[in-house]
Design a protein around this motif. Sequence first.
Motif, PDB file in Angstrom:
ATOM      1  N   MET A 195       0.842  -1.104  -0.016  1.00 19.36           N
ATOM      2  CA  MET A 195       0.195   0.026  -0.018  1.00 19.36           C
ATOM      3  C   MET A 195       0.840   1.226  -0.080  1.00 19.36           C
ATOM      4  N   LYS A 196       1.868   1.210   0.722  1.00 22.74           N
ATOM      5  CA  LYS A 196       2.903   2.293   0.980  1.00 22.74           C
ATOM      6  C   LYS A 196       3.697   2.973  -0.438  1.00 22.74           C
ATOM      7  N   LYS A 197       3.640   1.705  -1.175  1.00 20.84           N
ATOM      8  CA  LYS A 197       4.377   1.975  -2.360  1.00 20.84           C
ATOM      9  C   LYS A 197       3.667   2.479  -3.342  1.00 20.84           C
ATOM     10  N   ILE A 198       2.366   2.623  -3.393  1.00 23.28           N
ATOM     11  CA  ILE A 198       1.661   3.375  -4.339  1.00 23.28           C
ATOM     12  C   ILE A 198       0.736   4.639  -3.804  1.00 23.28           C
ATOM     13  N   GLY A 199       1.077   4.766  -2.381  1.00 21.31           N
ATOM     14  CA  GLY A 199       0.511   5.798  -1.294  1.00 21.31           C
ATOM     15  C   GLY A 199      -1.128   5.483  -1.442  1.00 21.31           C
ATOM     16  N   ALA A 200      -1.465   4.394  -1.296  1.00 19.96           N
ATOM     17  CA  ALA A 200      -2.757   4.029  -1.101  1.00 19.96           C
ATOM     18  C   ALA A 200      -3.244   4.114   0.452  1.00 19.96           C
ATOM     19  N   VAL A 201      -4.470   4.097   0.704  1.00 19.35           N
ATOM     20  CA  VAL A 201      -5.257   3.668   1.930  1.00 19.35           C
ATOM     21  C   VAL A 201      -6.162   2.681   1.947  1.00 19.35           C
ATOM     22  N   VAL A 202      -6.068   1.824   2.863  1.00 21.38           N
ATOM     23  CA  VAL A 202      -7.268   0.688   2.854  1.00 21.38           C
ATOM     24  C   VAL A 202      -8.559   1.110   3.174  1.00 21.38           C
ATOM     25  N   GLY A 203      -9.536   0.758   2.541  1.00 21.59           N
ATOM     26  CA  GLY A 203     -11.009   0.817   2.979  1.00 21.59           C
ATOM     27  C   GLY A 203     -11.688  -0.467   3.016  1.00 21.59           C
ATOM     28  N   ALA A 204     -12.603  -0.547   3.761  1.00 24.79           N
ATOM     29  CA  ALA A 204     -13.454  -1.813   3.717  1.00 24.79           C
ATOM     30  C   ALA A 204     -14.908  -1.791   3.758  1.00 24.79           C
ATOM     31  N   THR A 205     -15.592  -2.913   3.568  1.00 27.15           N
ATOM     32  CA  THR A 205     -16.987  -2.889   3.821  1.00 27.15           C
ATOM     33  C   THR A 205     -17.341  -3.220   5.072  1.00 27.15           C
ATOM     34  N   ARG A 206     -18.820  -3.298   5.159  1.00 30.23           N
ATOM     35  CA  ARG A 206     -19.139  -3.645   6.658  1.00 30.23           C
ATOM     36  C   ARG A 206     -19.188  -5.047   6.968  1.00 30.23           C
ATOM     37  N   PRO A 207     -19.328  -6.035   6.102  1.00 33.22           N
ATOM     38  CA  PRO A 207     -19.063  -7.303   6.400  1.00 33.22           C
ATOM     39  C   PRO A 207     -17.795  -7.700   7.031  1.00 33.22           C
ATOM     40  N   LEU A 208     -16.459  -6.820   6.683  1.00 34.80           N
ATOM     41  CA  LEU A 208     -15.227  -7.342   7.259  1.00 34.80           C
ATOM     42  C   LEU A 208     -15.276  -6.796   8.453  1.00 34.80           C
ATOM     43  N   VAL A 209     -15.997  -5.597   8.771  1.00 36.35           N
ATOM     44  CA  VAL A 209     -16.062  -4.929  10.442  1.00 36.35           C
ATOM     45  C   VAL A 209     -16.656  -5.814  10.899  1.00 36.35           C
ATOM     46  N   ASP A 210     -18.203  -6.432  10.435  1.00 34.18           N
ATOM     47  CA  ASP A 210     -18.746  -6.968  11.412  1.00 34.18           C
ATOM     48  C   ASP A 210     -18.095  -8.289  11.798  1.00 34.18           C
ATOM     49  N   ALA A 211     -17.230  -8.636  10.853  1.00 32.98           N
ATOM     50  CA  ALA A 211     -16.363 -10.105  11.188  1.00 32.98           C
ATOM     51  C   ALA A 211     -15.255  -9.671  12.218  1.00 32.98           C
ATOM     52  N   GLU A 212     -15.053  -8.550  12.453  1.00 33.01           N
ATOM     53  CA  GLU A 212     -14.074  -8.048  13.070  1.00 33.01           C
ATOM     54  C   GLU A 212     -12.467  -8.380  12.484  1.00 33.01           C
ATOM     55  N   ILE A 213     -12.661  -8.438  11.226  1.00 32.42           N
ATOM     56  CA  ILE A 213     -11.483  -8.619  10.332  1.00 32.42           C
ATOM     57  C   ILE A 213     -10.606  -7.155  10.314  1.00 32.42           C
ATOM     58  N   ILE A 214     -11.267  -6.012  10.296  1.00 33.64           N
ATOM     59  CA  ILE A 214     -10.969  -4.699  10.283  1.00 33.64           C
ATOM     60  C   ILE A 214     -11.730  -3.712  11.260  1.00 33.64           C
ATOM     61  N   ASP A 215     -10.918  -2.950  11.555  1.00 33.12           N
ATOM     62  CA  ASP A 215     -11.525  -1.641  12.547  1.00 33.12           C
ATOM     63  C   ASP A 215     -12.557  -0.886  11.591  1.00 33.12           C
ATOM     64  N   LEU A 216     -13.676  -0.437  12.293  1.00 34.07           N
ATOM     65  CA  LEU A 216     -14.709   0.359  11.932  1.00 34.07           C
ATOM     66  C   LEU A 216     -14.261   1.620  11.322  1.00 34.07           C
ATOM     67  N   ARG A 217     -13.076   2.158  11.793  1.00 36.30           N
ATOM     68  CA  ARG A 217     -12.804   3.377  11.129  1.00 36.30           C
ATOM     69  C   ARG A 217     -12.304   3.253   9.673  1.00 36.30           C
ATOM     70  N   TYR A 218     -12.222   2.077   9.252  1.00 33.11           N
ATOM     71  CA  TYR A 218     -11.799   1.830   7.856  1.00 33.11           C
ATOM     72  C   TYR A 218     -13.197   1.573   6.919  1.00 33.11           C
ATOM     73  N   GLN A 219     -14.351   1.383   7.631  1.00 35.03           N
ATOM     74  CA  GLN A 219     -15.367   1.117   6.777  1.00 35.03           C
ATOM     75  C   GLN A 219     -16.087   2.567   5.980  1.00 35.03           C
ATOM     76  N   VAL A 220     -16.154   2.135   4.743  1.00 37.77           N
ATOM     77  CA  VAL A 220     -16.760   3.118   4.033  1.00 37.77           C
ATOM     78  C   VAL A 220     -18.289   3.043   3.437  1.00 37.77           C
ATOM     79  N   GLY A 221     -19.051   3.893   3.794  1.00 40.46           N
ATOM     80  CA  GLY A 221     -20.395   3.848   3.513  1.00 40.46           C
ATOM     81  C   GLY A 221     -21.394   4.301   4.376  1.00 40.46           C
ATOM     82  N   GLN A 222     -22.519   4.167   4.369  1.00 36.54           N
ATOM     83  CA  GLN A 222     -23.695   4.758   4.989  1.00 36.54           C
ATOM     84  C   GLN A 222     -23.338   4.849   6.573  1.00 36.54           C
ATOM     85  N   THR A 223     -22.900   3.809   7.155  1.00 37.50           N
ATOM     86  CA  THR A 223     -22.606   3.959   8.553  1.00 37.50           C
ATOM     87  C   THR A 223     -21.168   3.892   8.923  1.00 37.50           C
TER      88      THR A 223
END
Length: 94
Positions: A1-29
């Motif tokens: 990610m650093k190599k291309i200057g990217a930032v990670v985002g995620a959908t809610r199912p990944l947050v709900d499954a506790e794979i990634i933190d809520l602060r990365y969730q993109v969308g309505q909530t």
Amino acid sequence: MKKIGAVVGATRPLVDAEIIDLRYQVGQTGRTISPKLYIALGISGAPQHICGMIKSSKVIAVNKDKDAEIFNYSDIGFVADVFDVLKCINKCIK
Ligand SMILES: Cc1cc2nc3c(=O)[nH]c(=O)nc-3n(C[C@H](O)[C@H](O)[C@H](O)COP(=O)(O)OP(=O)(O)OC[C@H]3O[C@@H](n4cnc5c(N)ncnc54)[C@H](O)[C@@H]3O)c2cc1C
């Protein structure tokens, strides 16, 4: 990610499954983002997610389902397996 200057985002199912933190969730909530380039890897294109990324300048989508809704919001779409595409990207930026 650093190599291309990217930032990670995620959908809610990944947050709900506790794979990634809520602060990365993109969308309505989650967060609303407006990057120059949004790369949607294995994103279905549910309206609750789309509303959080619709202001992206350009969208590239990769989905193995040719009928995925995300393609309706993409400038460029690839019907492909995300893991194959990631392997190619990794090779290119080495
Ligand atoms: C009140 C409410 C609020 C919500 N808020 C949000 C929110 O803020 N943000 C959010 O994201 N969602 C939110 N949701 C959930 C939303 O409705 C969707 O369920 C969610 O966005 C779907 O996430 P997804 O696209 O990652 O998963 P899925 O719907 O499971 O889609 C996965 C996609 O990946 C593709 N895929 C799978 N494996 C591969 C592979 N190897 N290669 C290529 N493609 C592959 C599939 O074809 C599919 O299109 C909310 C829902 C509700 C009811």
